[in-house]
Design a protein around this motif. Structure first.
Motif, PDB file in Angstrom:
ATOM      1  N   UNK A 184       0.832  -1.203   0.000  1.00 42.50           N
ATOM      2  CA  UNK A 184       0.000   0.000   0.000  1.00 42.50           C
ATOM      3  C   UNK A 184       0.866   1.252   0.000  1.00 42.50           C
ATOM      4  N   UNK A 185       1.899   1.246   0.820  1.00 40.27           N
ATOM      5  CA  UNK A 185       2.799   2.393   0.934  1.00 40.27           C
ATOM      6  C   UNK A 185       3.464   2.696  -0.411  1.00 40.27           C
ATOM      7  N   UNK A 186       3.884   1.653  -1.108  1.00 42.74           N
ATOM      8  CA  UNK A 186       4.596   1.833  -2.374  1.00 42.74           C
ATOM      9  C   UNK A 186       3.685   2.264  -3.518  1.00 42.74           C
ATOM     10  N   UNK A 187       2.422   1.907  -3.460  1.00 47.82           N
ATOM     11  CA  UNK A 187       1.532   2.130  -4.599  1.00 47.82           C
ATOM     12  C   UNK A 187       0.671   3.384  -4.518  1.00 47.82           C
ATOM     13  N   UNK A 188       0.554   3.977  -3.321  1.00 52.95           N
ATOM     14  CA  UNK A 188      -0.392   5.085  -3.182  1.00 52.95           C
ATOM     15  C   UNK A 188       0.058   6.087  -2.129  1.00 52.95           C
ATOM     16  N   UNK A 189       0.112   7.349  -2.510  1.00 53.32           N
ATOM     17  CA  UNK A 189       0.458   8.412  -1.557  1.00 53.32           C
ATOM     18  C   UNK A 189      -0.603   8.505  -0.456  1.00 53.32           C
ATOM     19  N   UNK A 190      -1.872   8.314  -0.809  1.00 56.45           N
ATOM     20  CA  UNK A 190      -2.954   8.388   0.175  1.00 56.45           C
ATOM     21  C   UNK A 190      -2.758   7.329   1.260  1.00 56.45           C
ATOM     22  N   UNK A 191      -2.509   6.082   0.844  1.00 54.49           N
ATOM     23  CA  UNK A 191      -2.258   5.021   1.818  1.00 54.49           C
ATOM     24  C   UNK A 191      -0.979   5.304   2.602  1.00 54.49           C
ATOM     25  N   UNK A 192       0.034   5.807   1.935  1.00 56.39           N
ATOM     26  CA  UNK A 192       1.306   6.113   2.597  1.00 56.39           C
ATOM     27  C   UNK A 192       1.086   7.081   3.760  1.00 56.39           C
ATOM     28  N   UNK A 193       0.296   8.121   3.523  1.00 52.08           N
ATOM     29  CA  UNK A 193       0.028   9.095   4.586  1.00 52.08           C
ATOM     30  C   UNK A 193      -0.698   8.454   5.763  1.00 52.08           C
ATOM     31  N   UNK A 194      -1.666   7.603   5.479  1.00 53.09           N
ATOM     32  CA  UNK A 194      -2.397   6.913   6.552  1.00 53.09           C
ATOM     33  C   UNK A 194      -1.463   6.001   7.348  1.00 53.09           C
ATOM     34  N   UNK A 195      -0.634   5.254   6.647  1.00 51.69           N
ATOM     35  CA  UNK A 195       0.271   4.315   7.308  1.00 51.69           C
ATOM     36  C   UNK A 195       1.344   5.036   8.116  1.00 51.69           C
ATOM     37  N   UNK A 196       1.862   6.125   7.577  1.00 49.92           N
ATOM     38  CA  UNK A 196       2.877   6.881   8.311  1.00 49.92           C
ATOM     39  C   UNK A 196       2.293   7.535   9.559  1.00 49.92           C
ATOM     40  N   UNK A 197       0.970   7.724   9.568  1.00 47.62           N
ATOM     41  CA  UNK A 197       0.292   8.259  10.752  1.00 47.62           C
ATOM     42  C   UNK A 197      -0.014   7.154  11.764  1.00 47.62           C
ATOM     43  N   UNK A 198       0.346   5.911  11.423  1.00 46.30           N
ATOM     44  CA  UNK A 198       0.201   4.805  12.360  1.00 46.30           C
ATOM     45  C   UNK A 198      -1.049   3.959  12.204  1.00 46.30           C
ATOM     46  N   UNK A 199      -1.784   4.125  11.119  1.00 52.48           N
ATOM     47  CA  UNK A 199      -3.022   3.363  10.928  1.00 52.48           C
ATOM     48  C   UNK A 199      -2.741   1.867  10.793  1.00 52.48           C
ATOM     49  N   UNK A 200      -3.502   1.059  11.541  1.00 51.26           N
ATOM     50  CA  UNK A 200      -3.428  -0.398  11.421  1.00 51.26           C
ATOM     51  C   UNK A 200      -4.685  -0.934  10.749  1.00 51.26           C
TER      52      UNK A 200
END
Length: 117
Positions: free
Chosen positions: A56-72
């Motif tokens: 998700x992190x590699x394919x989408x900036x939107x997902x990257x932002x959520x994941x970097x904010x700690x979303x599980x």
């Protein structure tokens, strides 16, 4: 060794025409995500799917932002379970087959979630 001043024939070496190792790795992750997934994706109709943060992190900036904010766990409020299955296929395989009547909606979803198609 060629003599000075003589023509040298060149040969082109190519890798085997089998799947690229990156494609193989993504395909393996797609098949094993129920066992190895580390983030939950939720649809608007209550369906949940495991996925891999790195994909998700590699394919989408939107997902990257959520994941970097700690979303599980991430809920896609405008995506049905069936659409999420197609989206996951697209994220892992970089392609998916979509019927004509679903193409525009899935394209809109990709645009919303920063997935380049």
């Amino acid at each position: 060794m060629a003599k000075t001043g003589t023509a040298v024939n060149m040969h082109c070496l190519r890798r085997d025409k089998h799947k690229d190792i990156q494609e193989e790795a993504c395909e393996h992750l797609l098949r094993s995500r129920r066992d190895t997934g580390d983030v939950t994706l939720n649809s608007n109709d209550g369906k949940t799917f495991l996925a891999h943060k790195m994909i998700l992190w590699a394919r989408s900036r939107w997902f990257r932002e959520k994941l970097e904010a700690g979303a599980a766990s991430i809920t896609l409020i405008d995506v049905t379970g069936d659409q999420l299955v197609q989206l996951i296929d697209l994220l892992y395989r970089e392609h998916c087959n979509v019927p004509d009547y679903q193409y525009e909606e899935l394209s809109r979803i990709c645009e919303t979630y920063g997935i380049n198609i």
